[in-house]
Write a protein that holds these residues in place. Structure first.
Motif, PDB file in Angstrom:
ATOM      1  N   VAL A   1     -18.642   9.172  21.899  1.00  0.00           N
ATOM      2  CA  VAL A   1     -17.238   9.555  21.968  1.00  0.00           C
ATOM      3  C   VAL A   1     -16.553   8.979  20.747  1.00  0.00           C
ATOM      4  N   HIS A   2     -15.773   9.804  20.092  1.00  0.00           N
ATOM      5  CA  HIS A   2     -15.021   9.376  18.923  1.00  0.00           C
ATOM      6  C   HIS A   2     -13.564   9.752  19.115  1.00  0.00           C
ATOM      7  N   GLY A   3     -12.690   9.019  18.432  1.00  0.00           N
ATOM      8  CA  GLY A   3     -11.290   9.388  18.394  1.00  0.00           C
ATOM      9  C   GLY A   3     -11.083  10.440  17.327  1.00  0.00           C
ATOM     10  N   PRO A   4      -9.879  10.985  17.256  1.00  0.00           N
ATOM     11  CA  PRO A   4      -9.580  11.957  16.207  1.00  0.00           C
ATOM     12  C   PRO A   4      -9.812  11.341  14.826  1.00  0.00           C
ATOM     13  N   ILE A   5     -10.326  12.144  13.913  1.00  0.00           N
ATOM     14  CA  ILE A   5     -10.597  11.692  12.551  1.00  0.00           C
ATOM     15  C   ILE A   5      -9.601  12.396  11.630  1.00  0.00           C
ATOM     16  N   ASP A   6      -8.914  11.605  10.836  1.00  0.00           N
ATOM     17  CA  ASP A   6      -7.883  12.116   9.948  1.00  0.00           C
ATOM     18  C   ASP A   6      -8.167  11.701   8.515  1.00  0.00           C
ATOM     19  N   PHE A   7      -7.423  12.313   7.603  1.00  0.00           N
ATOM     20  CA  PHE A   7      -7.440  11.850   6.220  1.00  0.00           C
ATOM     21  C   PHE A   7      -6.008  11.821   5.723  1.00  0.00           C
ATOM     22  N   VAL A   8      -5.760  10.940   4.794  1.00  0.00           N
ATOM     23  CA  VAL A   8      -4.459  10.873   4.128  1.00  0.00           C
ATOM     24  C   VAL A   8      -4.700  10.678   2.644  1.00  0.00           C
ATOM     25  N   VAL A   9      -3.749  11.140   1.862  1.00  0.00           N
ATOM     26  CA  VAL A   9      -3.715  10.871   0.430  1.00  0.00           C
ATOM     27  C   VAL A   9      -2.370  10.205   0.178  1.00  0.00           C
ATOM     28  N   ILE A  10      -2.409   8.963  -0.274  1.00  0.00           N
ATOM     29  CA  ILE A  10      -1.189   8.205  -0.518  1.00  0.00           C
ATOM     30  C   ILE A  10      -1.073   7.988  -2.016  1.00  0.00           C
ATOM     31  N   GLU A  11      -0.041   8.570  -2.611  1.00  0.00           N
ATOM     32  CA  GLU A  11       0.161   8.501  -4.063  1.00  0.00           C
ATOM     33  C   GLU A  11       1.041   7.307  -4.411  1.00  0.00           C
ATOM     34  N   PHE A  12       0.631   6.607  -5.468  1.00  0.00           N
ATOM     35  CA  PHE A  12       1.373   5.462  -5.979  1.00  0.00           C
ATOM     36  C   PHE A  12       1.826   5.773  -7.395  1.00  0.00           C
ATOM     37  N   THR A  13       3.093   5.552  -7.679  1.00  0.00           N
ATOM     38  CA  THR A  13       3.610   5.839  -9.015  1.00  0.00           C
ATOM     39  C   THR A  13       3.239   4.740  -9.989  1.00  0.00           C
ATOM     40  N   GLY A  14       3.205   5.103 -11.241  1.00  0.00           N
ATOM     41  CA  GLY A  14       2.973   4.137 -12.304  1.00  0.00           C
ATOM     42  C   GLY A  14       1.606   3.490 -12.291  1.00  0.00           C
ATOM     43  N   ASN A  15       0.617   4.162 -11.708  1.00  0.00           N
ATOM     44  CA  ASN A  15      -0.747   3.616 -11.665  1.00  0.00           C
ATOM     45  C   ASN A  15      -0.789   2.216 -11.062  1.00  0.00           C
ATOM     46  N   ARG A  16       0.048   1.983 -10.037  1.00  0.00           N
ATOM     47  CA  ARG A  16       0.114   0.650  -9.439  1.00  0.00           C
ATOM     48  C   ARG A  16      -0.355   0.689  -7.996  1.00  0.00           C
ATOM     49  N   LEU A  17      -1.350  -0.102  -7.711  1.00  0.00           N
ATOM     50  CA  LEU A  17      -1.836  -0.250  -6.336  1.00  0.00           C
ATOM     51  C   LEU A  17      -1.472  -1.656  -5.860  1.00  0.00           C
ATOM     52  N   THR A  18      -0.194  -1.914  -5.804  1.00  0.00           N
ATOM     53  CA  THR A  18       0.274  -3.236  -5.403  1.00  0.00           C
ATOM     54  C   THR A  18       0.987  -3.117  -4.068  1.00  0.00           C
ATOM     55  N   GLY A  19       1.392  -4.235  -3.538  1.00  0.00           N
ATOM     56  CA  GLY A  19       2.121  -4.230  -2.281  1.00  0.00           C
ATOM     57  C   GLY A  19       1.200  -4.427  -1.090  1.00  0.00           C
ATOM     58  N   ARG A  20       1.734  -4.131   0.087  1.00  0.00           N
ATOM     59  CA  ARG A  20       1.043  -4.442   1.338  1.00  0.00           C
ATOM     60  C   ARG A  20       0.209  -3.295   1.894  1.00  0.00           C
ATOM     61  N   THR A  21       0.149  -2.176   1.250  1.00  0.00           N
ATOM     62  CA  THR A  21      -0.517  -1.011   1.819  1.00  0.00           C
ATOM     63  C   THR A  21      -1.946  -1.316   2.249  1.00  0.00           C
ATOM     64  N   ALA A  22      -2.752  -1.832   1.348  1.00  0.00           N
ATOM     65  CA  ALA A  22      -4.153  -2.127   1.674  1.00  0.00           C
ATOM     66  C   ALA A  22      -4.246  -3.207   2.736  1.00  0.00           C
ATOM     67  N   GLN A  23      -3.399  -4.214   2.640  1.00  0.00           N
ATOM     68  CA  GLN A  23      -3.393  -5.306   3.616  1.00  0.00           C
ATOM     69  C   GLN A  23      -3.130  -4.765   5.027  1.00  0.00           C
ATOM     70  N   GLU A  24      -2.181  -3.855   5.150  1.00  0.00           N
ATOM     71  CA  GLU A  24      -1.872  -3.285   6.462  1.00  0.00           C
ATOM     72  C   GLU A  24      -3.007  -2.390   6.960  1.00  0.00           C
ATOM     73  N   LEU A  25      -3.682  -1.703   6.050  1.00  0.00           N
ATOM     74  CA  LEU A  25      -4.835  -0.887   6.438  1.00  0.00           C
ATOM     75  C   LEU A  25      -5.942  -1.779   6.984  1.00  0.00           C
ATOM     76  N   VAL A  26      -6.236  -2.872   6.295  1.00  0.00           N
ATOM     77  CA  VAL A  26      -7.242  -3.830   6.775  1.00  0.00           C
ATOM     78  C   VAL A  26      -6.824  -4.383   8.136  1.00  0.00           C
ATOM     79  N   ASN A  27      -5.550  -4.682   8.304  1.00  0.00           N
ATOM     80  CA  ASN A  27      -5.032  -5.192   9.566  1.00  0.00           C
ATOM     81  C   ASN A  27      -5.308  -4.195  10.696  1.00  0.00           C
ATOM     82  N   LEU A  28      -5.087  -2.915  10.458  1.00  0.00           N
ATOM     83  CA  LEU A  28      -5.347  -1.896  11.477  1.00  0.00           C
ATOM     84  C   LEU A  28      -6.828  -1.853  11.856  1.00  0.00           C
TER      85      LEU A  28
END
Length: 151
Positions: free
Chosen positions: A9-36
């Motif tokens: 049994v699996h849950g629904p599988i989704d995909f997202v594309v999250i665009e970051f301006t200025g070629n910057r991957l900073t902030g809490r986005t990845a941290q919150e993903l790891v938290n989930l």
């Protein structure tokens, strides 16, 4: 997870594309993903970091331990490589991106839904339709309804 009949049994599988301006991957986005993931709410199958240069050329960034300089906290998800995403998926995601940006393309399972899906299957239920409504559309509709209800 298996339901009472022994079927995976699996849950629904989704995909997202999250665009970051200025070629910057900073902030809490990845941290919150790891938290989930750590809380068992989602499971990440795949993660690609895609860049689109000002001239429109597309490139991928390596997501590996120690690659924080290029991919920020997404390096902590270097284990997320099921093979579901391909070069074609990277190019398709880049088609939606603006020049001079980077994006995280993420395929994830909604693990929170597994017990619900298992219970439905045990009762003979089968998902026959599904969909996603963008949050901004729901918020706009609710705001409109609220305005209509205001005398």
């Amino acid at each position: 997870m298996n339901d009472a009949s022994g079927v995976d049994v699996h849950g629904p599988i989704d995909f997202v594309v999250i665009e970051f301006t200025g070629n910057r991957l900073t902030g809490r986005t990845a941290q919150e993903l790891v938290n989930l993931v750590e809380r068992g709410i989602i499971w990440v199958y795949d993660l690609l970091i895609v860049g689109k240069a000002e001239d429109g050329s597309v490139y991928g960034l390596e997501v590996a331990p120690g690659s924080q300089d290029q991919v920020g906290g997404f390096a902590d998800l270097s284990w997320a490589r099921s093979g579901l995403l391909s070069e074609d998926d990277m190019r398709e995601a880049a088609g939606a991106m603006r020049p001079g940006t980077v994006a995280a393309l993420i395929v994830y399972e909604n693990a929170w839904a597994i017990p619900f899906v298992a219970a439905a299957r045990e009762a003979g239920g089968e998902l026959i339709a599904g969909g996603r409504i963008p949050a901004q559309d729901v918020m706009a509709a609710l705001e409109s309804l609220e305005l209509e209800a205001t005398p």
